[in-house]
Motif scaffolding. Sequence first.
Motif, PDB file in Angstrom:
ATOM      1  N   SER A 227      56.679  27.623  53.071  1.00  0.00           N
ATOM      2  CA  SER A 227      58.041  28.161  53.185  1.00  0.00           C
ATOM      3  C   SER A 227      58.703  28.318  51.825  1.00  0.00           C
ATOM      4  N   THR A 228      58.360  27.450  50.870  1.00  0.00           N
ATOM      5  CA  THR A 228      58.925  27.528  49.521  1.00  0.00           C
ATOM      6  C   THR A 228      57.837  27.264  48.489  1.00  0.00           C
ATOM      7  N   GLU A 229      58.137  27.597  47.249  1.00  0.00           N
ATOM      8  CA  GLU A 229      57.129  27.503  46.200  1.00  0.00           C
ATOM      9  C   GLU A 229      56.758  26.075  45.821  1.00  0.00           C
ATOM     10  N   VAL A 230      57.560  25.080  46.248  1.00  0.00           N
ATOM     11  CA  VAL A 230      57.195  23.702  45.938  1.00  0.00           C
ATOM     12  C   VAL A 230      55.856  23.343  46.557  1.00  0.00           C
ATOM     13  N   GLY A 231      55.452  24.080  47.583  1.00  0.00           N
ATOM     14  CA  GLY A 231      54.157  23.840  48.214  1.00  0.00           C
ATOM     15  C   GLY A 231      52.979  24.086  47.291  1.00  0.00           C
ATOM     16  N   PHE A 232      53.198  24.877  46.223  1.00  0.00           N
ATOM     17  CA  PHE A 232      52.105  25.121  45.286  1.00  0.00           C
ATOM     18  C   PHE A 232      51.650  23.830  44.608  1.00  0.00           C
ATOM     19  N   PHE A 233      52.561  22.848  44.493  1.00  0.00           N
ATOM     20  CA  PHE A 233      52.151  21.548  43.941  1.00  0.00           C
ATOM     21  C   PHE A 233      51.034  20.959  44.778  1.00  0.00           C
ATOM     22  N   ARG A 245      36.021  19.067  42.603  1.00  0.00           N
ATOM     23  CA  ARG A 245      35.058  17.962  42.521  1.00  0.00           C
ATOM     24  C   ARG A 245      34.102  17.927  43.713  1.00  0.00           C
ATOM     25  N   SER A 246      34.225  18.898  44.609  1.00  0.00           N
ATOM     26  CA  SER A 246      33.446  18.880  45.844  1.00  0.00           C
ATOM     27  C   SER A 246      32.164  19.691  45.720  1.00  0.00           C
ATOM     28  N   THR A 247      31.113  19.205  46.346  1.00  0.00           N
ATOM     29  CA  THR A 247      29.857  19.949  46.436  1.00  0.00           C
ATOM     30  C   THR A 247      30.008  21.178  47.329  1.00  0.00           C
ATOM     31  N   MET A 248      31.135  21.299  48.026  1.00  0.00           N
ATOM     32  CA  MET A 248      31.421  22.451  48.871  1.00  0.00           C
ATOM     33  C   MET A 248      32.024  23.612  48.102  1.00  0.00           C
ATOM     34  N   LYS A 249      32.422  23.395  46.874  1.00  0.00           N
ATOM     35  CA  LYS A 249      33.154  24.407  46.111  1.00  0.00           C
ATOM     36  C   LYS A 249      32.481  25.781  46.110  1.00  0.00           C
ATOM     37  N   PRO A 250      31.162  25.888  45.964  1.00  0.00           N
ATOM     38  CA  PRO A 250      30.542  27.223  45.909  1.00  0.00           C
ATOM     39  C   PRO A 250      30.677  28.026  47.196  1.00  0.00           C
ATOM     40  N   TYR A 251      31.123  27.387  48.260  1.00  0.00           N
ATOM     41  CA  TYR A 251      31.168  28.055  49.564  1.00  0.00           C
ATOM     42  C   TYR A 251      32.586  28.331  50.046  1.00  0.00           C
ATOM     43  N   ILE A 252      33.588  28.174  49.158  1.00  0.00           N
ATOM     44  CA  ILE A 252      34.991  28.244  49.582  1.00  0.00           C
ATOM     45  C   ILE A 252      35.747  29.396  48.935  1.00  0.00           C
ATOM     46  N   GLU A 253      36.536  30.097  49.755  1.00  0.00           N
ATOM     47  CA  GLU A 253      37.562  31.019  49.293  1.00  0.00           C
ATOM     48  C   GLU A 253      38.905  30.332  49.551  1.00  0.00           C
ATOM     49  N   LEU A 254      39.789  30.287  48.546  1.00  0.00           N
ATOM     50  CA  LEU A 254      41.085  29.613  48.703  1.00  0.00           C
ATOM     51  C   LEU A 254      42.218  30.575  48.384  1.00  0.00           C
ATOM     52  N   PHE A 255      43.144  30.732  49.346  1.00  0.00           N
ATOM     53  CA  PHE A 255      44.327  31.570  49.181  1.00  0.00           C
ATOM     54  C   PHE A 255      45.569  30.744  49.508  1.00  0.00           C
ATOM     55  N   ALA A 256      46.689  31.042  48.839  1.00  0.00           N
ATOM     56  CA  ALA A 256      47.947  30.356  49.132  1.00  0.00           C
ATOM     57  C   ALA A 256      49.110  31.257  48.780  1.00  0.00           C
ATOM     58  N   GLY A 257      50.223  31.073  49.510  1.00  0.00           N
ATOM     59  CA  GLY A 257      51.397  31.873  49.193  1.00  0.00           C
ATOM     60  C   GLY A 257      52.569  31.537  50.078  1.00  0.00           C
ATOM     61  N   VAL A 258      53.751  31.966  49.636  1.00  0.00           N
ATOM     62  CA  VAL A 258      54.968  31.823  50.430  1.00  0.00           C
ATOM     63  C   VAL A 258      54.934  32.870  51.533  1.00  0.00           C
ATOM     64  N   ILE A 259      55.293  32.481  52.743  1.00  0.00           N
ATOM     65  CA  ILE A 259      55.265  33.386  53.890  1.00  0.00           C
ATOM     66  C   ILE A 259      56.108  34.623  53.591  1.00  0.00           C
ATOM     67  N   GLY A 260      55.517  35.791  53.819  1.00  0.00           N
ATOM     68  CA  GLY A 260      56.209  37.038  53.542  1.00  0.00           C
ATOM     69  C   GLY A 260      55.965  37.568  52.143  1.00  0.00           C
ATOM     70  N   GLY A 261      55.362  36.724  51.291  1.00  0.00           N
ATOM     71  CA  GLY A 261      55.073  37.129  49.921  1.00  0.00           C
ATOM     72  C   GLY A 261      53.601  37.419  49.723  1.00  0.00           C
ATOM     73  N   GLU A 262      53.234  37.605  48.488  1.00  0.00           N
ATOM     74  CA  GLU A 262      51.848  37.924  48.160  1.00  0.00           C
ATOM     75  C   GLU A 262      51.004  36.652  48.100  1.00  0.00           C
ATOM     76  N   LEU A 263      49.812  36.726  48.666  1.00  0.00           N
ATOM     77  CA  LEU A 263      48.885  35.594  48.604  1.00  0.00           C
ATOM     78  C   LEU A 263      48.232  35.523  47.224  1.00  0.00           C
ATOM     79  N   LYS A 264      48.147  34.312  46.695  1.00  0.00           N
ATOM     80  CA  LYS A 264      47.449  34.079  45.442  1.00  0.00           C
ATOM     81  C   LYS A 264      46.056  33.570  45.742  1.00  0.00           C
ATOM     82  N   ARG A 265      45.056  34.207  45.135  1.00  0.00           N
ATOM     83  CA  ARG A 265      43.691  33.728  45.328  1.00  0.00           C
ATOM     84  C   ARG A 265      43.308  32.804  44.183  1.00  0.00           C
ATOM     85  N   TYR A 266      42.872  31.596  44.546  1.00  0.00           N
ATOM     86  CA  TYR A 266      42.433  30.613  43.566  1.00  0.00           C
ATOM     87  C   TYR A 266      40.931  30.619  43.393  1.00  0.00           C
ATOM     88  N   LEU A 267      40.213  30.813  44.471  1.00  0.00           N
ATOM     89  CA  LEU A 267      38.747  30.778  44.434  1.00  0.00           C
ATOM     90  C   LEU A 267      38.201  31.969  45.210  1.00  0.00           C
TER      91      LEU A 267
END
Length: 267
Positions: A227-233, A245-267
């Motif tokens: 709901s707000t950008e504090v969630g990025f923390f 630090r996870s052995t799962m890292k090579p298999y993950i796509e990670l996206f995050a964003g404020v609802i209604g805004g643009e999603l940021k892709r991390y992985l």
Amino acid sequence: MTISPKERSLNRKILKRLKAYPHSLAEILLEDPEVRAMQEYANTVSIKRLGFNDHGPVHMRVVLMNAITMMELLRDAGIPTSLETEETGDFNDSLSAVMLASFLHDLGMSIGRQDHELHSTYLAYPIIDRLLKEVYPDDLQKRVALRSLAIEGIVGHMAHHTIHSLEAGVILVADGCDMERGRARIPMFLNTSPKVGDIHKYSANSIEKVTIEAGKELPVRIQVDMSTEVGFFQVEEVLLTKIARSTMKPYIELFAGVIGGELKRYL
């Protein structure tokens, strides 16, 4: 002990998802009075004494559901578990170890926050030993392997200790994904004066939804809507640190964003 509607709902969802050995183990885990009492007290210490967010029965069930989802997505993508690669067990055996780690990883919060993953290992060890004897009564070698794997998942879930198995890597990410606002609700009400750790409560309170599903490019897609950008923390300081630090890292796509805004892709 009183079981909340949320826990009952999660129990039903967990049992519905499982079969064979994991289903038998889940039936025992979900009804075990000692496990329940330890989870409850871990939550009491976490919330009332330390002012942290939920580390009790609901949290550990959510982590278990997250872990089941991730394990199934990896399986469906043809990614073998460490037990399968080492020819020590099959997928259901790996899932059993992951379930034990998911359900017991925060027992050490009943002692304190610092090194709680290490405290969790010796608190969980006799329980793991006892429950595995019920599910695998005639297979000592399998019990030894699953016990070790579960302990690795528990000790590694804070990303302070290097883990090597895929199963332990799943625990890291499954734990990090429990960040929706309901986890911060009780400490937000109980603690109104400023405290160390408040940023975790406020950031978690802004997370509206975490979705775990099949990715387009990689086996697992995680999307965090806030709901707000504090969630990025919560995403950058907690989840992303654990994925790194996870052995799962090579298999993950990670996206995050404020609802209604643009999603940021991390992985």
